[in-house]
Design a protein around this motif. Structure first.
Motif, PDB file in Angstrom:
ATOM      1  N   SER A   1     -37.451  44.525  10.222  1.00  0.00           N
ATOM      2  CA  SER A   1     -38.478  46.218  10.410  1.00  0.00           C
ATOM      3  C   SER A   1     -38.832  45.346   9.479  1.00  0.00           C
ATOM      4  O   SER A   1     -40.613  46.160   9.441  1.00  0.00           O
ATOM      5  CB  SER A   1     -37.027  47.714   9.790  1.00  0.00           C
ATOM      6  OG  SER A   1     -36.530  47.127   9.056  1.00  0.00           O
ATOM      7  N   GLU A   2     -39.058  45.569   8.204  1.00  0.00           N
ATOM      8  CA  GLU A   2     -40.072  45.477   7.078  1.00  0.00           C
ATOM      9  C   GLU A   2     -40.786  44.055   7.729  1.00  0.00           C
ATOM     10  O   GLU A   2     -42.221  44.116   7.173  1.00  0.00           O
ATOM     11  CB  GLU A   2     -38.947  44.686   6.102  1.00  0.00           C
ATOM     12  CG  GLU A   2     -38.401  45.030   5.599  1.00  0.00           C
ATOM     13  CD  GLU A   2     -39.527  46.759   4.502  1.00  0.00           C
ATOM     14  OE1 GLU A   2     -40.720  46.499   4.329  1.00  0.00           O
ATOM     15  OE2 GLU A   2     -39.559  47.563   4.245  1.00  0.00           O
ATOM     16  N   LYS A   3     -40.495  42.400   8.542  1.00  0.00           N
ATOM     17  CA  LYS A   3     -40.990  41.730   8.798  1.00  0.00           C
ATOM     18  C   LYS A   3     -41.950  42.186  10.114  1.00  0.00           C
ATOM     19  O   LYS A   3     -42.854  41.792  10.194  1.00  0.00           O
ATOM     20  CB  LYS A   3     -40.019  40.134   9.276  1.00  0.00           C
ATOM     21  CG  LYS A   3     -39.690  39.588   8.103  1.00  0.00           C
ATOM     22  CD  LYS A   3     -40.848  39.124   6.593  1.00  0.00           C
ATOM     23  CE  LYS A   3     -39.705  38.505   6.067  1.00  0.00           C
ATOM     24  NZ  LYS A   3     -40.642  38.283   4.875  1.00  0.00           N
ATOM     25  N   PHE A   4     -41.144  42.931  11.174  1.00  0.00           N
ATOM     26  CA  PHE A   4     -42.219  43.919  12.271  1.00  0.00           C
ATOM     27  C   PHE A   4     -42.871  44.281  10.909  1.00  0.00           C
ATOM     28  O   PHE A   4     -44.297  43.887  12.186  1.00  0.00           O
ATOM     29  CB  PHE A   4     -41.621  44.333  12.634  1.00  0.00           C
ATOM     30  CG  PHE A   4     -41.213  45.894  14.024  1.00  0.00           C
ATOM     31  CD1 PHE A   4     -42.816  44.777  14.868  1.00  0.00           C
ATOM     32  CD2 PHE A   4     -41.237  46.579  14.104  1.00  0.00           C
ATOM     33  CE1 PHE A   4     -42.959  45.476  15.742  1.00  0.00           C
ATOM     34  CE2 PHE A   4     -41.719  47.036  15.496  1.00  0.00           C
ATOM     35  CZ  PHE A   4     -42.510  46.652  16.119  1.00  0.00           C
ATOM     36  N   LEU A   5     -43.282  45.174  10.448  1.00  0.00           N
ATOM     37  CA  LEU A   5     -44.132  45.643   9.829  1.00  0.00           C
ATOM     38  C   LEU A   5     -45.667  44.330   8.708  1.00  0.00           C
ATOM     39  O   LEU A   5     -46.853  44.560   9.482  1.00  0.00           O
ATOM     40  CB  LEU A   5     -43.967  47.322   8.386  1.00  0.00           C
ATOM     41  CG  LEU A   5     -45.091  47.765   8.033  1.00  0.00           C
ATOM     42  CD1 LEU A   5     -45.948  48.463   9.332  1.00  0.00           C
ATOM     43  CD2 LEU A   5     -44.033  48.514   7.003  1.00  0.00           C
ATOM     44  N   SER A   6     -45.063  44.085   8.296  1.00  0.00           N
ATOM     45  CA  SER A   6     -46.051  43.455   7.980  1.00  0.00           C
ATOM     46  C   SER A   6     -46.707  42.260   8.715  1.00  0.00           C
ATOM     47  O   SER A   6     -47.473  42.021   8.522  1.00  0.00           O
ATOM     48  CB  SER A   6     -45.271  42.310   6.522  1.00  0.00           C
ATOM     49  OG  SER A   6     -44.397  41.767   7.072  1.00  0.00           O
ATOM     50  N   ASP A   7     -46.075  42.005  10.383  1.00  0.00           N
ATOM     51  CA  ASP A   7     -46.705  41.322  10.364  1.00  0.00           C
ATOM     52  C   ASP A   7     -47.585  41.814  11.426  1.00  0.00           C
ATOM     53  O   ASP A   7     -48.962  41.353  11.855  1.00  0.00           O
ATOM     54  CB  ASP A   7     -45.170  40.321  11.405  1.00  0.00           C
ATOM     55  CG  ASP A   7     -44.462  39.132  10.923  1.00  0.00           C
ATOM     56  OD1 ASP A   7     -45.382  38.367  10.368  1.00  0.00           O
ATOM     57  OD2 ASP A   7     -43.691  38.695  11.427  1.00  0.00           O
ATOM     58  N   ALA A   8     -47.032  42.818  11.854  1.00  0.00           N
ATOM     59  CA  ALA A   8     -47.978  44.071  12.133  1.00  0.00           C
ATOM     60  C   ALA A   8     -49.360  44.593  12.113  1.00  0.00           C
ATOM     61  O   ALA A   8     -50.385  43.966  12.280  1.00  0.00           O
ATOM     62  CB  ALA A   8     -47.933  45.445  12.486  1.00  0.00           C
TER      63      ALA A   8
ATOM     64  N   ALA B   1     -44.018  50.153  13.849  1.00  0.00           N
ATOM     65  CA  ALA B   1     -43.429  49.246  13.108  1.00  0.00           C
ATOM     66  C   ALA B   1     -43.149  50.228  11.462  1.00  0.00           C
ATOM     67  O   ALA B   1     -42.425  49.935  11.190  1.00  0.00           O
ATOM     68  CB  ALA B   1     -43.815  47.942  12.817  1.00  0.00           C
ATOM     69  N   GLN B   2     -43.912  50.875  11.531  1.00  0.00           N
ATOM     70  CA  GLN B   2     -44.282  51.854  10.528  1.00  0.00           C
ATOM     71  C   GLN B   2     -42.275  52.591  10.285  1.00  0.00           C
ATOM     72  O   GLN B   2     -41.910  52.758   9.486  1.00  0.00           O
ATOM     73  CB  GLN B   2     -45.076  52.770  10.074  1.00  0.00           C
ATOM     74  CG  GLN B   2     -46.503  52.734  10.325  1.00  0.00           C
ATOM     75  CD  GLN B   2     -46.716  51.762   8.924  1.00  0.00           C
ATOM     76  OE1 GLN B   2     -47.116  52.320   7.768  1.00  0.00           O
ATOM     77  NE2 GLN B   2     -48.393  50.939   9.573  1.00  0.00           N
ATOM     78  N   GLY B   3     -41.572  53.009  11.340  1.00  0.00           N
ATOM     79  CA  GLY B   3     -41.274  54.224  11.577  1.00  0.00           C
ATOM     80  C   GLY B   3     -39.741  53.624  11.594  1.00  0.00           C
ATOM     81  O   GLY B   3     -38.896  53.590  10.941  1.00  0.00           O
ATOM     82  N   SER B   4     -40.061  51.961  11.836  1.00  0.00           N
ATOM     83  CA  SER B   4     -38.698  51.256  12.008  1.00  0.00           C
ATOM     84  C   SER B   4     -38.405  50.685  10.089  1.00  0.00           C
ATOM     85  O   SER B   4     -36.938  50.581  10.480  1.00  0.00           O
ATOM     86  CB  SER B   4     -39.235  49.638  12.342  1.00  0.00           C
ATOM     87  OG  SER B   4     -39.885  48.801  12.309  1.00  0.00           O
ATOM     88  N   THR B   5     -38.766  51.090   9.832  1.00  0.00           N
ATOM     89  CA  THR B   5     -38.530  50.691   7.898  1.00  0.00           C
ATOM     90  C   THR B   5     -37.969  52.399   7.873  1.00  0.00           C
ATOM     91  O   THR B   5     -37.144  52.441   7.085  1.00  0.00           O
ATOM     92  CB  THR B   5     -38.876  50.103   7.394  1.00  0.00           C
ATOM     93  OG1 THR B   5     -40.592  51.594   6.760  1.00  0.00           O
ATOM     94  CG2 THR B   5     -40.430  49.295   7.730  1.00  0.00           C
ATOM     95  N   ILE B   6     -37.999  53.367   8.575  1.00  0.00           N
ATOM     96  CA  ILE B   6     -37.894  54.876   7.969  1.00  0.00           C
ATOM     97  C   ILE B   6     -35.859  55.132   8.756  1.00  0.00           C
ATOM     98  O   ILE B   6     -35.083  55.369   8.298  1.00  0.00           O
ATOM     99  CB  ILE B   6     -38.658  55.161   8.059  1.00  0.00           C
ATOM    100  CG1 ILE B   6     -39.526  55.159   6.972  1.00  0.00           C
ATOM    101  CG2 ILE B   6     -38.296  57.053   7.979  1.00  0.00           C
ATOM    102  CD1 ILE B   6     -41.425  55.706   7.163  1.00  0.00           C
ATOM    103  N   TYR B   7     -36.411  55.059  10.620  1.00  0.00           N
ATOM    104  CA  TYR B   7     -35.274  56.195  10.943  1.00  0.00           C
ATOM    105  C   TYR B   7     -34.039  54.841  10.862  1.00  0.00           C
ATOM    106  O   TYR B   7     -34.156  53.436  10.840  1.00  0.00           O
ATOM    107  CB  TYR B   7     -35.842  56.508  12.062  1.00  0.00           C
ATOM    108  CG  TYR B   7     -36.664  55.382  13.267  1.00  0.00           C
ATOM    109  CD1 TYR B   7     -35.997  53.816  14.407  1.00  0.00           C
ATOM    110  CD2 TYR B   7     -37.676  55.040  13.708  1.00  0.00           C
ATOM    111  CE1 TYR B   7     -35.778  53.171  14.658  1.00  0.00           C
ATOM    112  CE2 TYR B   7     -38.622  54.241  14.404  1.00  0.00           C
ATOM    113  CZ  TYR B   7     -37.435  53.412  14.757  1.00  0.00           C
ATOM    114  OH  TYR B   7     -38.841  52.717  15.645  1.00  0.00           O
ATOM    115  N   GLY B   8     -32.959  55.437  10.886  1.00  0.00           N
ATOM    116  CA  GLY B   8     -32.032  54.565  11.046  1.00  0.00           C
ATOM    117  C   GLY B   8     -31.532  54.499   9.262  1.00  0.00           C
ATOM    118  O   GLY B   8     -30.406  53.130   9.034  1.00  0.00           O
ATOM    119  N   GLY B   9     -31.950  55.512   8.726  1.00  0.00           N
ATOM    120  CA  GLY B   9     -32.140  54.901   7.081  1.00  0.00           C
ATOM    121  C   GLY B   9     -32.801  53.683   6.991  1.00  0.00           C
ATOM    122  O   GLY B   9     -33.674  52.582   7.467  1.00  0.00           O
ATOM    123  N   THR B  10     -33.878  55.172   5.648  1.00  0.00           N
ATOM    124  CA  THR B  10     -35.129  53.677   5.532  1.00  0.00           C
ATOM    125  C   THR B  10     -34.274  51.910   4.617  1.00  0.00           C
ATOM    126  O   THR B  10     -33.410  51.734   4.603  1.00  0.00           O
ATOM    127  CB  THR B  10     -35.689  54.450   4.274  1.00  0.00           C
ATOM    128  OG1 THR B  10     -34.863  54.082   2.958  1.00  0.00           O
ATOM    129  CG2 THR B  10     -36.170  55.842   4.889  1.00  0.00           C
TER     130      THR B  10
END
Ligand SMILES: Cc1cc2nc3c(=O)[nH]c(=O)nc-3n(C[C@H](O)[C@H](O)[C@H](O)COP(=O)(O)OP(=O)(O)OC[C@H]3O[C@@H](n4cnc5c(N)ncnc54)[C@H](O)[C@@H]3O)c2cc1C
Length: 736
Positions: free
Chosen positions: A671-678, A707-716
């Motif tokens: 999720s962090e890589k998803f966000l930084s690449d996004a 991508a922002q949400g992916s680092t939060i939902y399901g546990g940050t």
């Protein structure tokens, strides 16, 4: 899928590990420091066959594969072996491949550890004076000179010791000033030599993975014993979280080496790019690992009393003999996006395998056929990457074909697919553009009902769920408790007749506007410690006293706040023991922590590449720009590492292997890589990416928000980093 070494490789690794622990102890590394070469160690390695590992049997070597050599290199990195091992392995192989009879005597002495051979990176015809890895001790240097591959014999007096960053035996040598022999000429010989350099990149990358992992181990051990402010420093998240991040990077780097070798063995078109990426990644991840590890030691990290500085310096010295590692990323960009060819070494046997298997392809084909037969363009127009794309008709059709609850065991009514088949199926749904969180959540809730529910509850709700007629939501988070999920305050009070009355508020109850049931975590005893007074229930969302109010997110995703005011449910709708909710909840959270975001990362990369092909920059398609190619290559690297870390989590679960927070690593890292690449692809393709115009620009724009949400939902990510630090690095717990 296989992440295991063979038994023989395990034995070989143990043998090298034992030998290196004894003969490349930190005392020996320090003792070798002035020259960086430990001749007794070198002799011992020769006796164990280490130097012969990549030399064909007919030339007197062991004839083992490239993967075997990386196992040795990882151990050599872990123990900072004092000698130019990667260079020597490559030179020995090249001597065998190109030297023939003329160099048989030299090769024999090299394999016996009596002579050292190395190689030069640059064409001697252009660059006669070069820095040579192991140049201080190498009597023979292989090099390219225009159309020839030559062997330069360097006399001892020409090899000058050079005080250098990490006391490695490098030397700057004028290769035009010494006797040379032409070993071979022409395109084939040049390609063999170039393939040797590619092999070196993978060997060095494996060595760096060993260096980085050991540095983290030293830092983690120190963080468990050093106290400040009356706490172990490992309890400070400023210490533990960066280490958790880097653990993922190091494991990802090792898997990227494995992927490159797997690709080599398979003849995959992306192999050249995969090699460059493995080299670039490990140079970076090791550098981060040693710097953060040294920092963990505070001032003591700077003192030469502690070993961490040795790791810090070697992590730089080993790769930099090949030049600036950033160039490997640029090279990956050209190889992946400008069709630059690479000369490839022979991989030999490769036991590690990332193939999801034949059955995985079968389920993909079935899903694709289902969409072709059942999904109309009107239905497609309603697809959305969130709950908003829930389509009741499609849901029922999927259920009828047993394509809805793919991972759910057959005895619960699901398809009972393996983790690998399920991954392939999720990829197929993603490729079809049908992202279906409703099915995933409902599957999870069904499993919890099956495991912890009463027969009455199962009979009441499971059949309609299995028919695809109703879906479920999760009611864990509350306005006052998100990450601290066990602090839930929503009350469940048992009435005299045994039934329960639910009063409270749940926040972020995604899909509650569409769902029939919610899996709720409620407080049943406020007078005991927070973990001990919780119970789980299934609550009908259509019951009297339930109010669902929309909460809109900037991801174009609706979630909800749900209010429960005197909602009555029978005791039979309780899951598990009264006040035993932590157990039930832990089982459901476990189901959530395992997946990664690679399938989104892949779609995003495809959109990024498509947009780079469309956009014109300085009169040419943006994809022809070297900087753009490198950034796409970095996104590919992050996607591959995410996927492999996720596969590892699935593999350990499927094979029942020891699990050191591999699920949380997959979730957090991807999720962090998803966000930084996004973020990066949004920048790269700006200003077009600002538009929500249909096509790749809209996708990049959407992925950036998603991508922002992916680092939060399901546990940050923070909560996951803590789990990784605890279970992956053995650091103390940081949460109450
Ligand atoms: C789109 C979306 C859908 C969701 N769907 C659902 C759903 O269906 N059901 C459901 O129950 N929940 C759902 N959630 C809720 C989600 O699980 C929570 O948002 C998440 O657990 C974080 O809780 P919070 O928002 O209260 O943030 P908080 O827990 O208040 O966190 C705020 C910040 O503090 C940090 N923090 C908190 N604790 C620690 C710690 N111990 N160490 C370090 N940092 C910490 C967090 O990482 C975060 O950065 C959804 C959330 C979103 C955004």
């Amino acid at each position: 899928m296989n992440f295991d070494l063979t038994d023989d490789q395990e034995m070989m690794r143990d043998m090298f590990a034992r030998f290196l622990d004894e003969h490349s102890s930190m005392a020996r590394v320090r003792a070798a420091a002035p020259t960086g070469f430990d001749s007794a160690l070198w002799q011992g390695l020769a006796e164990l066959g280490a130097l012969s590992i990549r030399v064909p049997e007919e030339a007197g070597g062991l004839g083992l594969g490239l993967f075997d050599a990386t196992i040795l290199m990882e151990e050599a990195g872990r123990t900072l072996a004092s000698g130019p091992l990667a260079e020597a392995l490559v030179a020995a192989r090249l001597l065998a491949q190109l030297g023939g009879e003329a160099t048989a005597d030299l090769l024999g002495r090299v394999l016996a550890g009596d002579a050292v051979a190395s190689f030069a990176f640059e064409d001697v015809a252009d660059t006669p004076v070069q820095w040579i890895g192991g140049g201080l001790v190498a009597e023979a240097v292989l090099a390219r000179s225009d159309n020839d591959i030559i062997l330069v014999t360097v006399p001892a007096e020409a090899r000058k010791a050079e005080d250098n960053l990490a006391s490695t035996p490098i030397a700057e040598i004028d290769l035009s000033a010494h006797p040379r022999t032409v070993l071979a000429s022409g395109a084939e010989a040049l390609a063999t030599f170039a393939a040797g350099i590619e092999e070196w990149k993978l060997l060095i990358a494996a060595g760096l993975a060993g260096i980085g992992r050991e540095a983290l181990k030293l830092a983690a051990a120190y963080a468990c014993e050093r106290k400040q402010f009356d706490q172990y420093i490992g309890q400070f998240q400023a210490i533990s979280h960066p280490l958790a991040d880097i653990l993922c990077e190091i494991d990802g780097g090792k898997f990227l080496v494995w992927k490159a070798i797997r690709d080599l063995a398979d003849g995959a078109p992306e192999t050249g790019g995969a090699i460059s990426i493995a080299a670039w990644w490990n140079a970076n991840s090791a550098a981060k690992a040693v710097a953060q590890s040294l920092h963990t030691f505070g001032g003591y990290g700077l003192t030469t009393e502690y070993d961490i500085f040795l790791y810090n310096l070697r992590a730089k010295a080993w790769p930099l003999i090949g030049g600036d590692p950033q160039r490997w990323l640029d090279e990956a960009g050209r190889r992946l996006y400008a069709a630059e060819a690479a000369a490839l070494p022979d991989a030999g046997p490769m036991p590690v395998d990332f193939d999801l298997g034949e059955a995985a392809q079968t389920i993909k084909d079935e899903i694709n056929a289902f969409f072709a037969a059942n999904v109309t363009p009107e239905m497609r127009a309603t697809f959305h990457y969130s709950w908003e794309g829930y389509n009741p008709e499609l849901n029922r059709k999927l259920a009828a074909q047993n394509l809805l609850y793919l991972g759910l065991p057959k005895d619960v009514g699901g398809r009972g697919l393996s983790a690998y088949e399920k991954t392939a199926a999720m990829d197929a749904f993603e490729e079809q553009g049908y992202n279906n969180p409703a099915a995933n959540v409902t599957q999870m809730v069904s499993l919890i009902i099956h495991r912890f529910g009463t027969d009455e509850l199962k009979q009441a709700v499971l059949p309609e769920i299995m028919r695809g007629e109703v879906i479920c939501s999760l009611g864990y988070s509350e306005p006052g408790s998100g990450s601290d999920v066990f602090a839930a305050q929503c009350r469940a009070t048992q009435e005299a007749d045994g039934s329960w009355r639910i009063d409270g508020t749940k926040m972020f109850t995604s899909g509650a506007n569409l769902s029939t049931y919610v899996l709720m975590l409620c407080r049943t005893n406020p007078d005991v410690a927070k973990h001990k007074g919780l119970t789980m229930f299934i609550v009908p969302l259509k019951a009297d006293g339930v109010t669902v109010q929309p909460v809109h997110t900037f991801q174009d995703e609706r979630t909800n706040i749900t209010f429960y005011d005197g909602v009555r449910i029978p005791d039979s709708w309780r899951l598990g023991e009264i006040d035993g909710g932590v157990r039930t909840m832990s089982a459901s959270l476990e189901l959530e922590h395992g997946g990664g975001f690679a399938k989104y990362q892949r779609k995003m990369l495809q959109a990024g590449e498509a947009l780079c092909r469309e956009l014109i920059h300085r009169g040419k398609p943006l994809i022809e720009d070297g900087g753009a190619q490198a950034r796409l290559a970095r996104t590919a690297a992050n996607l591959w590492a995410s996927e492999l870390i996720t596969y590892r989590a699935q593999w350990v679960m499927s094979e029942k292997k020891p699990n050191h927070a591999y699920g949380p690593m997959a979730k957090m890292f991807s999720s962090e890589k998803f966000l930084s690449d996004a973020r990066d692809l949004l920048d790269l393709t700006a200003p077009a990416s600002l538009s929500k115009r249909k096509g790749p620009a809209e996708e990049i724009n959407m992925f950036y928000r998603h991508a922002q949400g992916s680092t939060i939902y399901g546990g940050t990510s923070e909560v996951h980093r803590s789990m990784i630090a605890e279970k992956g690095l053995g650091l103390p717990r940081t949460r109450a």
